[in-house]
Scaffold this motif. Structure first.
Motif, PDB file in Angstrom:
ATOM      1  N   ALA A 189      -5.827   0.865 -16.923  1.00 52.46           N
ATOM      2  CA  ALA A 189      -5.215  -0.459 -16.921  1.00 52.46           C
ATOM      3  C   ALA A 189      -3.725  -0.414 -16.600  1.00 52.46           C
ATOM      4  O   ALA A 189      -3.207  -1.300 -15.918  1.00 52.46           O
ATOM      5  N   THR A 190      -3.014   0.590 -17.088  1.00 57.62           N
ATOM      6  CA  THR A 190      -1.602   0.754 -16.743  1.00 57.62           C
ATOM      7  C   THR A 190      -1.459   1.483 -15.415  1.00 57.62           C
ATOM      8  O   THR A 190      -0.617   1.134 -14.577  1.00 57.62           O
ATOM      9  N   GLY A 191      -2.298   2.480 -15.203  1.00 60.69           N
ATOM     10  CA  GLY A 191      -2.180   3.329 -14.021  1.00 60.69           C
ATOM     11  C   GLY A 191      -2.320   2.601 -12.702  1.00 60.69           C
ATOM     12  O   GLY A 191      -1.629   2.927 -11.724  1.00 60.69           O
ATOM     13  N   VAL A 192      -3.198   1.606 -12.641  1.00 63.60           N
ATOM     14  CA  VAL A 192      -3.389   0.907 -11.359  1.00 63.60           C
ATOM     15  C   VAL A 192      -2.110   0.194 -10.939  1.00 63.60           C
ATOM     16  O   VAL A 192      -1.767   0.156  -9.742  1.00 63.60           O
ATOM     17  N   PHE A 193      -1.388  -0.371 -11.908  1.00 65.83           N
ATOM     18  CA  PHE A 193      -0.117  -1.024 -11.575  1.00 65.83           C
ATOM     19  C   PHE A 193       0.944   0.009 -11.239  1.00 65.83           C
ATOM     20  O   PHE A 193       1.721  -0.157 -10.290  1.00 65.83           O
ATOM     21  N   LEU A 194       0.982   1.104 -12.000  1.00 64.34           N
ATOM     22  CA  LEU A 194       1.963   2.144 -11.752  1.00 64.34           C
ATOM     23  C   LEU A 194       1.838   2.696 -10.339  1.00 64.34           C
ATOM     24  O   LEU A 194       2.830   2.839  -9.616  1.00 64.34           O
ATOM     25  N   VAL A 195       0.618   3.020  -9.930  1.00 67.79           N
ATOM     26  CA  VAL A 195       0.402   3.591  -8.605  1.00 67.79           C
ATOM     27  C   VAL A 195       0.849   2.615  -7.525  1.00 67.79           C
ATOM     28  O   VAL A 195       1.539   2.993  -6.566  1.00 67.79           O
ATOM     29  N   GLN A 196       0.496   1.347  -7.680  1.00 71.69           N
ATOM     30  CA  GLN A 196       0.879   0.366  -6.667  1.00 71.69           C
ATOM     31  C   GLN A 196       2.388   0.171  -6.618  1.00 71.69           C
ATOM     32  O   GLN A 196       2.988   0.102  -5.543  1.00 71.69           O
ATOM     33  N   TYR A 197       3.025   0.091  -7.777  1.00 65.91           N
ATOM     34  CA  TYR A 197       4.480  -0.076  -7.812  1.00 65.91           C
ATOM     35  C   TYR A 197       5.178   1.131  -7.184  1.00 65.91           C
ATOM     36  O   TYR A 197       6.185   0.992  -6.488  1.00 65.91           O
ATOM     37  N   ALA A 198       4.655   2.330  -7.450  1.00 65.45           N
ATOM     38  CA  ALA A 198       5.252   3.546  -6.893  1.00 65.45           C
ATOM     39  C   ALA A 198       5.129   3.568  -5.370  1.00 65.45           C
ATOM     40  O   ALA A 198       6.084   3.912  -4.661  1.00 65.45           O
ATOM     41  N   LEU A 199       3.964   3.190  -4.865  1.00 63.61           N
ATOM     42  CA  LEU A 199       3.777   3.138  -3.416  1.00 63.61           C
ATOM     43  C   LEU A 199       4.672   2.077  -2.798  1.00 63.61           C
ATOM     44  O   LEU A 199       5.276   2.297  -1.729  1.00 63.61           O
ATOM     45  N   ASP A 200       4.786   0.930  -3.446  1.00 66.18           N
ATOM     46  CA  ASP A 200       5.654  -0.139  -2.940  1.00 66.18           C
ATOM     47  C   ASP A 200       7.107   0.315  -2.872  1.00 66.18           C
ATOM     48  O   ASP A 200       7.876  -0.157  -2.023  1.00 66.18           O
ATOM     49  N   ALA A 201       7.488   1.224  -3.782  1.00 67.32           N
ATOM     50  CA  ALA A 201       8.858   1.729  -3.815  1.00 67.32           C
ATOM     51  C   ALA A 201       9.084   2.869  -2.834  1.00 67.32           C
ATOM     52  O   ALA A 201      10.198   3.394  -2.744  1.00 67.32           O
ATOM     53  N   GLY A 202       8.027   3.274  -2.123  1.00 66.79           N
ATOM     54  CA  GLY A 202       8.175   4.304  -1.097  1.00 66.79           C
ATOM     55  C   GLY A 202       7.899   5.713  -1.561  1.00 66.79           C
ATOM     56  O   GLY A 202       8.144   6.673  -0.811  1.00 66.79           O
ATOM     57  N   HIS A 203       7.369   5.880  -2.776  1.00 66.75           N
ATOM     58  CA  HIS A 203       7.085   7.216  -3.282  1.00 66.75           C
ATOM     59  C   HIS A 203       5.739   7.726  -2.767  1.00 66.75           C
ATOM     60  O   HIS A 203       4.860   6.952  -2.376  1.00 66.75           O
ATOM     61  N   ARG A 204       5.582   9.044  -2.799  1.00 62.92           N
ATOM     62  CA  ARG A 204       4.310   9.676  -2.477  1.00 62.92           C
ATOM     63  C   ARG A 204       3.555   9.919  -3.780  1.00 62.92           C
ATOM     64  O   ARG A 204       4.127  10.444  -4.737  1.00 62.92           O
ATOM     65  N   VAL A 205       2.280   9.554  -3.800  1.00 63.03           N
ATOM     66  CA  VAL A 205       1.502   9.631  -5.040  1.00 63.03           C
ATOM     67  C   VAL A 205       0.238  10.459  -4.823  1.00 63.03           C
ATOM     68  O   VAL A 205      -0.521  10.209  -3.879  1.00 63.03           O
ATOM     69  N   THR A 206       0.035  11.432  -5.689  1.00 57.12           N
ATOM     70  CA  THR A 206      -1.226  12.161  -5.745  1.00 57.12           C
ATOM     71  C   THR A 206      -1.837  11.875  -7.108  1.00 57.12           C
ATOM     72  O   THR A 206      -1.208  12.140  -8.136  1.00 57.12           O
ATOM     73  N   MET A 207      -3.034  11.312  -7.112  1.00 59.40           N
ATOM     74  CA  MET A 207      -3.641  10.917  -8.389  1.00 59.40           C
ATOM     75  C   MET A 207      -4.958  11.635  -8.625  1.00 59.40           C
ATOM     76  O   MET A 207      -5.734  11.883  -7.699  1.00 59.40           O
ATOM     77  N   LEU A 208      -5.179  12.002  -9.885  1.00 66.39           N
ATOM     78  CA  LEU A 208      -6.410  12.675 -10.292  1.00 66.39           C
ATOM     79  C   LEU A 208      -7.384  11.635 -10.810  1.00 66.39           C
ATOM     80  O   LEU A 208      -7.056  10.850 -11.709  1.00 66.39           O
ATOM     81  N   VAL A 209      -8.586  11.594 -10.247  1.00 63.02           N
ATOM     82  CA  VAL A 209      -9.593  10.621 -10.681  1.00 63.02           C
ATOM     83  C   VAL A 209     -10.940  11.312 -10.828  1.00 63.02           C
ATOM     84  O   VAL A 209     -11.299  12.185 -10.041  1.00 63.02           O
ATOM     85  N   ARG A 210     -11.674  10.903 -11.845  1.00 62.14           N
ATOM     86  CA  ARG A 210     -13.018  11.462 -12.032  1.00 62.14           C
ATOM     87  C   ARG A 210     -13.981  10.902 -11.006  1.00 62.14           C
ATOM     88  O   ARG A 210     -14.856  11.615 -10.508  1.00 62.14           O
TER      89      ARG A 210
END
Length: 272
Positions: free
Chosen positions: A28-49
């Protein structure tokens, strides 16, 4: 520090794109975090089951690694090369032996580079100087109801404190689903962030990203965040009907496990 809805404080600062490793990016928090990080121009690698749970639209700066925190190679591939690793791991299951957060923290610490930072979300009830702002009766009741969950969070904090890592723990109050951000406040423990005692997943994500974006771990307002607990809260009433429903559901879970004969059902394992 106060933030208005929809505003990340660091957006006004010159921000070098970061490489972020994220655990809990489909939560619930992570989905917003990932989107905000991408919007800010960061590179994101996420671990998902389960990659089917990823709701973030495809993005050239987003890499999805399938696995969980018990899979060493998968965790290593998320942590490797990251400037900052972020854990928003958690569970809605208040059951005996819940260890998802401490398992995630232990896994990251095994592979975290000495220069990398680690930002972890726990709870305002899990750090005594911050928890002191919560009325005693409410604090005691919540710990009794959610003791399994809080034991997991508190042991994760112990792992961080015993490590040599550059960690920061973000401690939100109760988080309730809401359609919009309401704005947030922050303070570094032992100071308390003023607020309403309930916040949104969006605002938690904003505050976590601010901590991650702190250049060299130094926030322009709060100074070094290394080895610090950060209190956060909301600046307005959260427009949600689910705040008390969440507590009631958790209470029923606790009663259920005690009725099954678990006098103390909250005994998470400790990682050696």
């Amino acid at each position: 520090m106060n933030s208005t809805p929809g505003q990340t404080q660091t957006q006004t600062q010159a921000q070098t794109p970061l490489t972020l490793g994220v655990l809990g990016g489909t939560g619930a928090t992570g989905v917003f975090l990932v989107q905000y990080a991408l919007d800010a121009g960061h590179r994101v690698t996420m671990l998902v089951r389960d990659p089917r749970r990823v709701v973030t639209p495809p993005h050239p700066n987003l890499t999805v690694v399938q696995g969980d925190v018990t899979m060493d190679d998968a965790v290593r591939s998320v942590v490797a090369g990251a400037d900052v690793v972020i854990s928003t791991l958690g569970t809605r299951i208040n059951a005996p032996g819940v260890t998802v957060v401490q398992d995630g923290v232990a896994a990251v610490l095994r592979h975290l580079a000495p220069t990398a930072r680690f930002v972890v979300v726990t709870s305002s009830s899990c750090h005594k100087p911050i928890a002191a702002k919560i009325p005693f009766l409410i604090r005691w009741l919540v710990h009794e109801i959610l003791k399994s969950t809080y034991d997991d969070l508190e042991y994760a904090q112990e792992l961080l404190e015993a490590s040599s890592a550059r960690w920061t723990v973000v401690c939100p109050p109760q988080i309730a689903p809401a359609p919009v951000e309401v704005g947030y406040t922050m303070a570094v423990s032992p100071a308390h962030a003023p607020g309403r005692g309930c916040t949104t997943f969006q605002d938690v994500a904003r505050s976590v990203l601010r901590c991650a974006e702190a250049k060299d771990g130094v926030d322009p307002e709060f100074g070094s965040l290394d080895g610090k607990y950060v209190d956060m809260d909301s600046t307005a009433v959260v427009p949600s009907n689910e705040r008390w429903t969440q507590l009631w559901d958790s209470f029923k879970q606790a009663v259920k496990y005690r009725a099954l004969g678990h006098e103390s059902p909250f005994a998470p394992k400790k990682n050696n």
